[in-house]
Design a protein around this motif. Structure first.
Motif, PDB file in Angstrom:
ATOM      1  N   UNK A 111       0.829  -1.219   0.000  1.00 56.74           N
ATOM      2  CA  UNK A 111       0.000   0.000   0.000  1.00 56.74           C
ATOM      3  C   UNK A 111       0.862   1.268   0.000  1.00 56.74           C
ATOM      4  N   UNK A 112       1.735   1.426  -0.982  1.00 56.82           N
ATOM      5  CA  UNK A 112       2.616   2.600  -0.964  1.00 56.82           C
ATOM      6  C   UNK A 112       1.874   3.920  -1.153  1.00 56.82           C
ATOM      7  N   UNK A 113       0.772   3.908  -1.892  1.00 53.89           N
ATOM      8  CA  UNK A 113       0.013   5.145  -2.079  1.00 53.89           C
ATOM      9  C   UNK A 113      -0.629   5.596  -0.772  1.00 53.89           C
ATOM     10  N   UNK A 114      -1.176   4.657  -0.018  1.00 56.16           N
ATOM     11  CA  UNK A 114      -1.770   5.019   1.275  1.00 56.16           C
ATOM     12  C   UNK A 114      -0.698   5.473   2.264  1.00 56.16           C
ATOM     13  N   UNK A 115       0.482   4.852   2.200  1.00 56.02           N
ATOM     14  CA  UNK A 115       1.585   5.321   3.038  1.00 56.02           C
ATOM     15  C   UNK A 115       1.929   6.763   2.672  1.00 56.02           C
TER      16      UNK A 115
END
Length: 266
Positions: free
Chosen positions: A117-121
């Motif tokens: 979940x890099x976008x949410x991070x």
């Protein structure tokens, strides 16, 4: 990304919903609701918390508070850079379908080979940076926990969907790749082996970047205005307006390129 074989007993075939799966837990149900309303709910929530806040003057002076503002900007920029890298290298369908969680494919390359979940991070870092700039009790005590829990719930809802949608393939990916904090092993090879898509990055991200940067500038000026009044914060206002003008020109240019279809589709 190569995934190791996993035990598939009890897992539905990829793309086939499991009719016998247990009812979703509270986090999943809340996550589905938040996913549906997040585009309006999250900015409004931040605005309400900011208006209800009394920013604290870090270190007792505007000079030391400016240092904290710089730290907050750095944190938010780290989140934006992470989002830019993710979108530029490999991208997934954003916004779901009919404002519900949806995925056409199980994306496991690019940054998704190192974090699920890099976008949410990246989003969480942007909001954290804004709360550091705001520097208020309400922001730290209510805002930071709210967005952390919100994104954890949304993540839980997406994991539930992907597990039912892609079965064993997702389970293998789930076991091998961290949820948020990127696994650094092999990241150089990932970057080297992929083409960066600048038109897609500009097309997808110019609006969100402009919004949070405008918010950060507004908070910074607000802090100075509260401490020095209009007369004492003129220099800061001029600086903020100059930076915002540059951002606005960049925003309008990106919007024009998108509307005139000069940013080619994938």
């Amino acid at each position: 990304m190569n995934v190791d074989p996993v035990r598939t007993e009890g897992l539905p075939a990829a793309g086939v919903p499991d009719r016998h799966a247990a009812a979703p837990n509270v986090a999943v149900r809340v996550g589905n609701v938040l996913f549906h309303y997040r585009n309006g709910l999250f900015p409004i929530t931040f605005l309400v918390l900011a208006l209800a806040s009394r920013p604290l003057l870090f270190g007792g002076s505007l000079r030391s508070d400016a240092v904290l503002d710089a730290v907050g900007l750095a944190v938010a920029l780290c989140g934006q850079v992470l989002r830019a890298i993710v979108i530029g290298l490999a991208y997934i369908v954003r916004g779901g379908k009919n404002r519900r969680i949806y995925a056409e494919d199980l994306v496991t390359d690019g940054c998704f080979a190192h974090s699920r979940n890099p976008l949410y991070l990246g989003n969480m870092l942007v909001y954290l940076g804004l709360f550091v700039i705001l520097n208020s009790v309400v922001g730290y005590a209510v805002g930071v926990p709210f967005f952390l829990i919100a994104y954890l719930c949304i993540t839980a809802a997406e994991e539930d969907y992907l597990r039912r949608q892609f079965g064993a393939a997702y389970e293998a990916y789930f076991q091998q790749v961290p949820r948020f904090i990127p696994r650094l092993r092999g990241i150089r090879e990932t970057m080297r082996g992929m083409r960066f898509n600048w038109p897609r990055l500009i097309r997808k991200e110019y609006g969100a970047a402009f919004s949070w940067m405008t918010t950060a500038l507004a908070i910074i000026y607000w802090e100075w205005y509260r401490e020095r009044g209009a007369a004492g914060s003129t220099t800061v206002l001029v600086t903020v307006l100059a930076v915002w003008t540059v951002l606005l020109v960049a925003y309008l240019a990106a919007r024009h390129l998108k509307k005139t279809r000069r940013l080619h589709s994938d």
